[in-house]
Scaffold this active site. Structure first.
Site, PDB file in Angstrom:
ATOM      1  N   ASP A  34      -7.027  -1.568  -4.784  1.00  0.00           N
ATOM      2  CA  ASP A  34      -8.133  -1.139  -3.917  1.00  0.00           C
ATOM      3  C   ASP A  34      -9.044  -0.154  -4.647  1.00  0.00           C
ATOM      4  O   ASP A  34     -10.272  -0.199  -4.507  1.00  0.00           O
ATOM      5  CB  ASP A  34      -7.589  -0.485  -2.646  1.00  0.00           C
TER       6      ASP A  34
ATOM      7  N   ASP B 278       0.850  -1.190   0.000  1.00  0.00           N
ATOM      8  CA  ASP B 278       0.000   0.000   0.000  1.00  0.00           C
ATOM      9  C   ASP B 278       0.886   1.239   0.000  1.00  0.00           C
ATOM     10  O   ASP B 278       1.954   1.245   0.618  1.00  0.00           O
ATOM     11  CB  ASP B 278      -0.911   0.014   1.229  1.00  0.00           C
TER      12      ASP B 278
END
Length: 222
Positions: A151, A135
């Site tokens: 995402d 991330d």
């Protein structure tokens, strides 16, 4: 008649081929983009440090996420690996019914996002099947969570799914029949059947009258 039937079937056959291809193209775009950018992040960005891009609007913050999207449920990676495999299987199974472009976009975004994070869990440290997801996108003004392109694909797909549900679009193309529409169709069919029955009863009655008239003529009745 055969030529007309073949001409009508041609667009359906073309849609049956092109719409799944659209799903595959969207999924591949999300997956490839996600993995290429993640490789750049691992090779370039310092882990755990915030790098401003557009002030407080957009920042890079590289972390390794052992949980689900947006760093939810950290430490349960193997569960999300299993769930991701199930989701991929369901999407692939639904391709046989797919005729709708909006559904193809939704399933493509969802499939690409799920495969992007699943690839991390299967290939990145600490290893299969508990690899940590990369991330790096931080938008403090919108949410405190850190996320990635996969995402974004998943969330965009779910937003599109909400719109698909609101407009009642069918995965097989067109709109799904709601309760009122189905009831109207049933009433129309019932009315048509009743009218056809009335016509069927009228014809024998007319034939009977004609027969009586013929008998009178043959018997010499004026």
């Amino acid at each position: 008649m055969k030529t007309t039937t073949s001409a009508a079937a041609a667009p359906r056959t073309l849609r049956r081929v092109l719409v799944p291809l659209l799903l595959g193209a969207v999924a591949a775009t999300v997956l490839v983009t996600d993995q290429l950018v993640k490789n750049w992040v691992v090779a370039t960005l310092p882990e755990g440090e915030t790098v401003p891009v557009l002030g407080g609007f957009l920042q890079w913050h590289f972390v390794r996420n052992p949980g689900a999207a947006f760093s939810i449920a950290s430490g349960q990676t193997w569960i999300f690996t299993i769930l991701s495999v199930i989701v991929v299987g369901v999407i692939i199974w639904q391709i046989r019914r797919l005729r709708s472009v909006p559904w193809a976009l939704f399933l493509g975004l969802l499939l690409g996002g799920v495969l992007g994070n699943l690839t991390d869990r299967l290939t990145r440290e600490p290893g299969f099947p508990e690899g940590h997801v990369i991330d790096f996108i931080l938008t403090p003004w919108m949410m405190p969570a850190i996320y990635n392109i996969a995402d974004i694909g998943i969330v965009s797909g779910m937003i599109l799914f909400v719109l698909i549900t609101i407009f009642g679009l069918s995965i097989e193309g067109g709109r799904e029949k709601r309760g009122d529409d189905a009831e109207s169709d049933a009433e129309a069919v019932t009315g048509a059947e009743a009218e056809a029955g009335a016509e069927a009863e009228t014809v024998p009655a007319a034939d009977a009258e004609t027969g009586v008239a013929d008998e009178r003529s043959e018997g010499g009745t004026p």
